[in-house]
Design a protein around this motif. Structure first.
Motif, short mmCIF file in Angstrom:
data_model
loop_
_atom_site.label_atom_id
_atom_site.label_comp_id
_atom_site.label_asym_id
_atom_site.label_seq_id
_atom_site.Cartn_x
_atom_site.Cartn_y
_atom_site.Cartn_z
N VAL A 1 -7.17 -39.48 16.38
CA VAL A 1 -7.10 -38.47 16.28
C VAL A 1 -7.45 -36.70 16.47
O VAL A 1 -9.10 -37.57 16.45
CB VAL A 1 -6.81 -38.24 14.73
N LEU A 2 -7.23 -36.15 16.48
CA LEU A 2 -7.38 -34.96 17.49
C LEU A 2 -7.85 -33.84 16.09
O LEU A 2 -6.32 -33.59 15.87
CB LEU A 2 -7.68 -34.52 18.58
N VAL A 3 -8.69 -33.47 15.80
CA VAL A 3 -8.20 -31.66 15.29
C VAL A 3 -9.42 -30.60 15.94
O VAL A 3 -9.20 -30.80 16.62
CB VAL A 3 -9.16 -32.17 13.98
N THR A 4 -8.69 -29.53 14.83
CA THR A 4 -9.37 -28.30 15.58
C THR A 4 -10.22 -28.30 14.55
O THR A 4 -10.85 -28.98 13.95
CB THR A 4 -8.53 -27.03 15.53
N PRO B 1 -12.87 -33.61 17.43
CA PRO B 1 -12.23 -32.38 17.43
C PRO B 1 -12.04 -31.89 18.88
O PRO B 1 -12.99 -32.31 19.72
CB PRO B 1 -13.85 -31.20 16.88
N VAL B 2 -11.44 -31.03 18.88
CA VAL B 2 -11.16 -30.43 20.24
C VAL B 2 -11.49 -28.93 20.29
O VAL B 2 -11.91 -27.78 19.58
CB VAL B 2 -9.59 -30.15 20.47
N ALA C 1 -9.09 -27.86 27.61
CA ALA C 1 -9.70 -29.13 26.95
C ALA C 1 -8.57 -30.07 26.35
O ALA C 1 -9.16 -31.30 26.01
CB ALA C 1 -10.29 -28.23 26.62
N LEU C 2 -7.85 -29.97 25.70
CA LEU C 2 -7.15 -30.79 24.55
C LEU C 2 -5.96 -31.56 25.51
O LEU C 2 -6.36 -32.99 25.39
CB LEU C 2 -5.82 -29.79 24.23
N ARG C 3 -5.95 -30.78 26.70
CA ARG C 3 -5.65 -32.15 27.63
C ARG C 3 -6.05 -33.04 28.43
O ARG C 3 -5.61 -34.08 28.73
CB ARG C 3 -5.03 -30.55 28.91
N GLU C 4 -7.27 -32.70 28.42
CA GLU C 4 -8.08 -33.43 29.29
C GLU C 4 -8.53 -34.07 28.24
O GLU C 4 -9.37 -35.84 28.41
CB GLU C 4 -9.49 -32.51 29.90
N VAL D 1 -0.18 -26.58 22.04
CA VAL D 1 -0.62 -27.88 22.13
C VAL D 1 1.19 -28.97 21.29
O VAL D 1 0.09 -30.30 21.63
CB VAL D 1 -1.31 -27.58 20.45
N ALA D 2 1.79 -28.93 20.95
CA ALA D 2 2.82 -29.21 20.25
C ALA D 2 3.15 -30.41 21.43
O ALA D 2 3.38 -31.47 22.41
CB ALA D 2 4.02 -29.32 19.90
N ALA D 3 3.56 -29.67 22.43
CA ALA D 3 4.13 -30.21 24.60
C ALA D 3 3.08 -30.35 25.06
O ALA D 3 3.58 -31.79 25.60
CB ALA D 3 4.21 -28.60 24.79
N ALA D 4 2.12 -30.42 25.10
CA ALA D 4 0.82 -31.22 25.26
C ALA D 4 0.60 -32.52 24.93
O ALA D 4 0.51 -33.65 24.97
CB ALA D 4 -0.39 -30.83 25.78
N ALA D 5 0.67 -32.77 23.33
CA ALA D 5 0.79 -33.43 22.63
C ALA D 5 1.62 -34.41 22.95
O ALA D 5 1.67 -35.57 23.09
CB ALA D 5 0.04 -33.65 21.02
#
Length: 389
Positions: free
Chosen positions: A102-105, A129-130, A142-145, A172-176
């Motif tokens: 699970v990724l979070v901000t 955490p991202v 960084a999220l994409r990575e 973020v939604a598009a990448a996830a």
């Protein structure tokens, strides 16, 4: 454009104080108050069940009202007793197993974090955490990575409790979704002050509250669950279904599976009235007015020697946070309250990742809504300046 005089007439208490805590619990319009109190009186006259039955059409219409407000279908809307209940119910329904991620901000809120970390410990999943970018927003690159097929959920705080930052939801939604992860948007601090539409943002789930920027009653919340996402969820704490036989049940097949049968009907009616009020004013007009007021307050505070505005991000909203050199946040709050100016304090425990990263223990939080006028904002700045002198 918001008619300032009209919304102030609908908010009598705003004449008696400088109210800067709509990020906590805002002042409801008169119409919302009348709806809640009126229904409570009716319950006292004929009982709660009969009173609720008289308003079944109005209660049902509320799903359409929130579908219009939040850019979804009526059967994708559920009502709860708080943003926390909405978020927890949805998160608990996300299947997680050992090795899942699970990724979070870094702006994750404390009640979310408690549930996330507790469930990770129980399941063997991880919570990661991202990193934030150079201006404090979630770093999309960084999220994409970090994304891979093991990421089952991205928990995204739209607006943190401790500052005016607005995170980049659409990106973020598009990448996830490229790796099949669900996106749960915590819109507790954005619904009512910014446009929050599932159809435009592309998120799977949205949780929110009535008491803050939407100006509804306390004890109210809402949840949007898109149809495609619902098929992937497994709600556990449920009573929205049918008991067909001693060993046979069926659950609702829409978002209302997350609702509990027992609810505060008066508060629900007040919440619906608050949403109608926001729609009449226009969400874009509200966003413009709130942003203008926050920008004015930030500019004024930035001009006071010894005051540091702490808001992050390139895009900012109606939350303004600051510190005063040599004066603790509680003293600032209490002094302003004694002058008829309502603000609050946001502490490290509410957003541990962000506040720790920035070396902050507490900040003063001011959150002006559209019913606050320029003279009141300037009065707040003057009182903060007086603290310094």
């Amino acid at each position: 454009m918001i008619d300032l005089h009209a919304v102030r007439r609908d908010t009598p208490a705003c004449y008696r104080q400088v109210f800067l805590d709509s990020a906590g619990s805002s002042l409801p319009p008169v119409g919302v108050l009348d709806e809640v109190i009126g229904h409570l009186h009716r319950e006292a006259e004929i009982g709660g069940y009969r009173a609720a039955n008289e308003r079944l059409d109005d209660l049902e219409a509320g799903y359409g009202v929130f579908a219009e407000l939040l850019g979804c279908e009526p059967d994708e809307v559920a009502f709860t007793d708080s943003a926390t209940r909405s978020w927890l119910s949805a998160f608990d329904a996300v299947p997680l197993a050992e090795g899942d991620r699970v990724l979070v901000t870094e702006a994750e809120y404390h009640s979310n974090a408690i549930a996330l970390l507790r469930r990770a410990a129980d399941t063997g999943a991880t919570v990661e955490p991202v990193p934030s970018d150079s201006v404090g927003a979630l770093d999309v690159q960084a999220l994409r990575e970090m994304l891979d097929e093991r990421v089952k959920l991205v928990s995204l705080v739209h607006v943190p409790t401790n500052g005016g930052l607005v995170n980049p939801v659409l990106e973020v939604a598009a990448a996830a979704h490229e790796v099949g992860a669900l996106v749960l948007l915590d819109a507790c601090q954005s619904i009512g002050q910014l446009p929050v539409r599932a159809d435009e943002l592309g998120v799977d789930i949205i949780s929110g509250t009535g008491r803050k920027w939407l100006r509804g009653p306390r004890g109210t919340g809402m949840l949007v669950v898109r149809r495609a996402a619902l098929e992937r969820l497994h709600p556990r704490m449920v009573d929205a279904g049918t008991w067909h036989a001693p060993d046979k049940i069926s659950l609702r097949d829409d978002a209302r599976v997350f609702e509990l049968w027992e609810t505060g009907v008066a508060e629900r009616l007040g919440l619906i009235a608050a949403a109608r009020y926001a729609l009449r004013l226009g969400v874009d007009a509200i966003a413009s007015a709130v942003t203008d007021r926050a920008d004015r307050l930030r500019a004024g505070l930035s001009g006071v020697d010894g005051v540091t505005v702490r808001d992050l991000g390139e895009r900012r909203c109606g939350i303004v946070t600051f510190t005063v050199d040599g004066v603790d946040a509680e003293h600032v709050r209490d002094t302003l309250v004694s002058k008829g100016i309502t603000v609050t304090v946001s502490r490290r425990g509410s957003t541990v990742l962000d506040m720790t990263r920035r070396g902050l223990h507490e900040v003063v939080r001011a959150s002006p809504h559209y019913f606050v006028d320029d003279e009141q904002l300037d009065a707040c700045v003057a009182e903060v300046a007086a603290l310094r002198s």
